[in-house]
Design a protein around this motif. Sequence first.
Motif, PDB file in Angstrom:
ATOM      1  N   THR A   1       2.056   2.237  -5.727  1.00  0.00           N
ATOM      2  CA  THR A   1       2.503   1.142  -5.054  1.00  0.00           C
ATOM      3  C   THR A   1       2.720   1.989  -3.870  1.00  0.00           C
ATOM      4  O   THR A   1       3.355   2.894  -3.871  1.00  0.00           O
ATOM      5  CB  THR A   1       3.731   0.748  -5.862  1.00  0.00           C
ATOM      6  OG1 THR A   1       5.049   1.842  -5.990  1.00  0.00           O
ATOM      7  CG2 THR A   1       2.893   0.635  -6.908  1.00  0.00           C
TER       8      THR A   1
ATOM      9  N   ARG B   1      -7.582  -6.943  -1.969  1.00  0.00           N
ATOM     10  CA  ARG B   1      -9.224  -6.094  -1.278  1.00  0.00           C
ATOM     11  C   ARG B   1     -10.028  -5.416  -2.045  1.00  0.00           C
ATOM     12  O   ARG B   1      -9.224  -4.572  -3.296  1.00  0.00           O
ATOM     13  CB  ARG B   1      -8.511  -5.520  -0.342  1.00  0.00           C
ATOM     14  CG  ARG B   1      -8.207  -3.780  -0.561  1.00  0.00           C
ATOM     15  CD  ARG B   1      -7.162  -3.305   0.936  1.00  0.00           C
ATOM     16  NE  ARG B   1      -6.538  -2.363   0.388  1.00  0.00           N
ATOM     17  CZ  ARG B   1      -5.424  -1.714   1.352  1.00  0.00           C
ATOM     18  NH1 ARG B   1      -5.098  -2.366   2.271  1.00  0.00           N
ATOM     19  NH2 ARG B   1      -4.876  -0.672   0.347  1.00  0.00           N
TER      20      ARG B   1
ATOM     21  N   PHE C   1      -7.223  -6.864   3.694  1.00  0.00           N
ATOM     22  CA  PHE C   1      -6.702  -7.421   2.156  1.00  0.00           C
ATOM     23  C   PHE C   1      -8.486  -9.115   3.206  1.00  0.00           C
ATOM     24  O   PHE C   1      -7.612  -8.984   4.412  1.00  0.00           O
ATOM     25  CB  PHE C   1      -5.588  -8.036   2.388  1.00  0.00           C
ATOM     26  CG  PHE C   1      -4.713  -7.185   1.479  1.00  0.00           C
ATOM     27  CD1 PHE C   1      -3.628  -6.199   2.550  1.00  0.00           C
ATOM     28  CD2 PHE C   1      -5.100  -6.890   0.244  1.00  0.00           C
ATOM     29  CE1 PHE C   1      -3.252  -5.124   1.751  1.00  0.00           C
ATOM     30  CE2 PHE C   1      -4.391  -5.448   0.189  1.00  0.00           C
ATOM     31  CZ  PHE C   1      -3.585  -4.911   0.421  1.00  0.00           C
TER      32      PHE C   1
ATOM     33  N   GLY D   1      -2.206  -6.791  -2.927  1.00  0.00           N
ATOM     34  CA  GLY D   1      -0.531  -6.846  -1.838  1.00  0.00           C
ATOM     35  C   GLY D   1      -0.294  -8.072  -1.679  1.00  0.00           C
ATOM     36  O   GLY D   1      -0.228  -9.491  -2.209  1.00  0.00           O
ATOM     37  N   TRP D   2       1.623  -8.150  -1.783  1.00  0.00           N
ATOM     38  CA  TRP D   2       2.514  -9.592  -1.332  1.00  0.00           C
ATOM     39  C   TRP D   2       2.342  -9.166   0.419  1.00  0.00           C
ATOM     40  O   TRP D   2       3.525  -8.110   0.954  1.00  0.00           O
ATOM     41  CB  TRP D   2       3.562  -9.451  -2.092  1.00  0.00           C
ATOM     42  CG  TRP D   2       3.542  -9.306  -3.054  1.00  0.00           C
ATOM     43  CD1 TRP D   2       3.149  -9.389  -4.596  1.00  0.00           C
ATOM     44  CD2 TRP D   2       3.063 -10.845  -4.355  1.00  0.00           C
ATOM     45  NE1 TRP D   2       3.031  -9.513  -5.679  1.00  0.00           N
ATOM     46  CE2 TRP D   2       3.348 -10.810  -5.722  1.00  0.00           C
ATOM     47  CE3 TRP D   2       2.847 -12.078  -3.340  1.00  0.00           C
ATOM     48  CZ2 TRP D   2       3.180 -12.017  -6.360  1.00  0.00           C
ATOM     49  CZ3 TRP D   2       2.976 -13.524  -4.020  1.00  0.00           C
ATOM     50  CH2 TRP D   2       2.969 -13.046  -5.958  1.00  0.00           C
TER      51      TRP D   2
ATOM     52  N   TYR E   1      -8.424   1.262   1.317  1.00  0.00           N
ATOM     53  CA  TYR E   1      -8.016   1.179   2.433  1.00  0.00           C
ATOM     54  C   TYR E   1      -8.654   0.111   2.937  1.00  0.00           C
ATOM     55  O   TYR E   1      -9.811  -0.856   2.985  1.00  0.00           O
ATOM     56  CB  TYR E   1      -7.548   2.168   2.976  1.00  0.00           C
ATOM     57  CG  TYR E   1      -7.253   3.704   2.276  1.00  0.00           C
ATOM     58  CD1 TYR E   1      -8.420   3.938   1.669  1.00  0.00           C
ATOM     59  CD2 TYR E   1      -6.132   4.031   2.504  1.00  0.00           C
ATOM     60  CE1 TYR E   1      -7.782   4.954   0.837  1.00  0.00           C
ATOM     61  CE2 TYR E   1      -5.319   4.813   1.923  1.00  0.00           C
ATOM     62  CZ  TYR E   1      -6.195   5.645   1.260  1.00  0.00           C
ATOM     63  OH  TYR E   1      -6.369   6.682   0.410  1.00  0.00           O
TER      64      TYR E   1
ATOM     65  N   ARG F   1       1.973  -3.286  -1.924  1.00  0.00           N
ATOM     66  CA  ARG F   1       0.485  -2.730  -2.524  1.00  0.00           C
ATOM     67  C   ARG F   1       0.943  -2.568  -3.642  1.00  0.00           C
ATOM     68  O   ARG F   1       1.915  -1.575  -3.696  1.00  0.00           O
ATOM     69  CB  ARG F   1       0.278  -2.378  -1.497  1.00  0.00           C
ATOM     70  CG  ARG F   1      -1.315  -1.694  -1.777  1.00  0.00           C
ATOM     71  CD  ARG F   1      -1.705  -0.806  -0.885  1.00  0.00           C
ATOM     72  NE  ARG F   1      -0.957   0.731  -0.922  1.00  0.00           N
ATOM     73  CZ  ARG F   1      -0.848   1.560  -2.106  1.00  0.00           C
ATOM     74  NH1 ARG F   1      -1.719   0.583  -3.524  1.00  0.00           N
ATOM     75  NH2 ARG F   1      -0.358   2.367  -2.011  1.00  0.00           N
TER      76      ARG F   1
ATOM     77  N   THR G   1      -7.900  -3.716  -5.193  1.00  0.00           N
ATOM     78  CA  THR G   1      -6.043  -3.673  -4.693  1.00  0.00           C
ATOM     79  C   THR G   1      -5.532  -4.800  -4.553  1.00  0.00           C
ATOM     80  O   THR G   1      -6.043  -5.766  -4.078  1.00  0.00           O
ATOM     81  CB  THR G   1      -6.450  -2.641  -3.303  1.00  0.00           C
ATOM     82  OG1 THR G   1      -7.279  -1.310  -3.838  1.00  0.00           O
ATOM     83  CG2 THR G   1      -4.567  -2.182  -3.077  1.00  0.00           C
TER      84      THR G   1
ATOM     85  N   SER H   1      -2.103  -0.203  -6.389  1.00  0.00           N
ATOM     86  CA  SER H   1      -3.868   0.188  -7.118  1.00  0.00           C
ATOM     87  C   SER H   1      -3.994  -0.579  -7.702  1.00  0.00           C
ATOM     88  O   SER H   1      -3.511  -1.462  -8.449  1.00  0.00           O
ATOM     89  CB  SER H   1      -3.577   1.483  -6.935  1.00  0.00           C
ATOM     90  OG  SER H   1      -2.587   1.904  -8.344  1.00  0.00           O
TER      91      SER H   1
ATOM     92  N   TYR I   1       5.605   0.049  -0.053  1.00  0.00           N
ATOM     93  CA  TYR I   1       5.987  -0.911  -0.497  1.00  0.00           C
ATOM     94  C   TYR I   1       6.735  -0.749   1.657  1.00  0.00           C
ATOM     95  O   TYR I   1       7.449   0.449   2.049  1.00  0.00           O
ATOM     96  CB  TYR I   1       8.183  -1.010  -1.305  1.00  0.00           C
ATOM     97  CG  TYR I   1       7.656  -0.407  -2.090  1.00  0.00           C
ATOM     98  CD1 TYR I   1       7.593  -0.178  -3.199  1.00  0.00           C
ATOM     99  CD2 TYR I   1       7.966  -2.666  -2.773  1.00  0.00           C
ATOM    100  CE1 TYR I   1       7.496  -0.786  -3.926  1.00  0.00           C
ATOM    101  CE2 TYR I   1       7.976  -2.420  -3.917  1.00  0.00           C
ATOM    102  CZ  TYR I   1       7.518  -1.669  -5.232  1.00  0.00           C
ATOM    103  OH  TYR I   1       6.981  -2.222  -6.396  1.00  0.00           O
TER     104      TYR I   1
ATOM    105  N   PHE J   1       4.282  -7.059   5.891  1.00  0.00           N
ATOM    106  CA  PHE J   1       2.971  -6.788   4.630  1.00  0.00           C
ATOM    107  C   PHE J   1       5.120  -6.097   3.710  1.00  0.00           C
ATOM    108  O   PHE J   1       6.165  -6.136   4.528  1.00  0.00           O
ATOM    109  CB  PHE J   1       3.317  -5.135   4.982  1.00  0.00           C
ATOM    110  CG  PHE J   1       2.342  -4.059   3.692  1.00  0.00           C
ATOM    111  CD1 PHE J   1       4.071  -3.385   3.723  1.00  0.00           C
ATOM    112  CD2 PHE J   1       2.075  -4.179   2.854  1.00  0.00           C
ATOM    113  CE1 PHE J   1       4.156  -2.179   2.733  1.00  0.00           C
ATOM    114  CE2 PHE J   1       1.586  -4.049   1.852  1.00  0.00           C
ATOM    115  CZ  PHE J   1       2.677  -2.945   1.708  1.00  0.00           C
TER     116      PHE J   1
ATOM    117  N   CYS K   1       0.268 -13.917  -2.367  1.00  0.00           N
ATOM    118  CA  CYS K   1      -1.049 -12.697  -1.918  1.00  0.00           C
ATOM    119  C   CYS K   1      -1.954 -12.454  -1.906  1.00  0.00           C
ATOM    120  O   CYS K   1      -2.059 -13.141  -1.409  1.00  0.00           O
ATOM    121  CB  CYS K   1      -0.689 -12.448  -3.682  1.00  0.00           C
ATOM    122  SG  CYS K   1      -1.882 -13.812  -4.543  1.00  0.00           S
TER     123      CYS K   1
END
Length: 119
Positions: free
Chosen positions: A58, A99, A106, A35-36, A103, A50, A33, A52, A60, A47, A96
Amino acid sequence: QVQLVESGGGLVEAGGSLRLSCAASGRTFSDYTMGWFRQAPGKEREFVARISRSGGSTSYAPSLKGRFTISRGNAKNTLYLQMNSLKPEDTAVYYCAARDTDYGPFGSWGQGTQVTVSS
């Protein structure tokens, strides 16, 4: 652990667009997974978005939804963040992260790329 390298940051005028990229290596990209996140001067990291493992899901930060789009190319081992209608308050270092669970926190991070939006 997966290694992450961001690129695509720079200086842009308000209202402009940028696309950030994050190249992953070392592990199977589609196992993660992604994320930014971003961190503005004097503020905590926050955050942004994200996505998947398959790219089918996604999420936001509410304040950014509609302007930012997260996507990934698993065949290219690359994560993207398309940023439109940029505002000066979007100025930050963008990171970036990865993980290997659906859940939780990261665990792998890139070094960040600077985005500066001028007014």
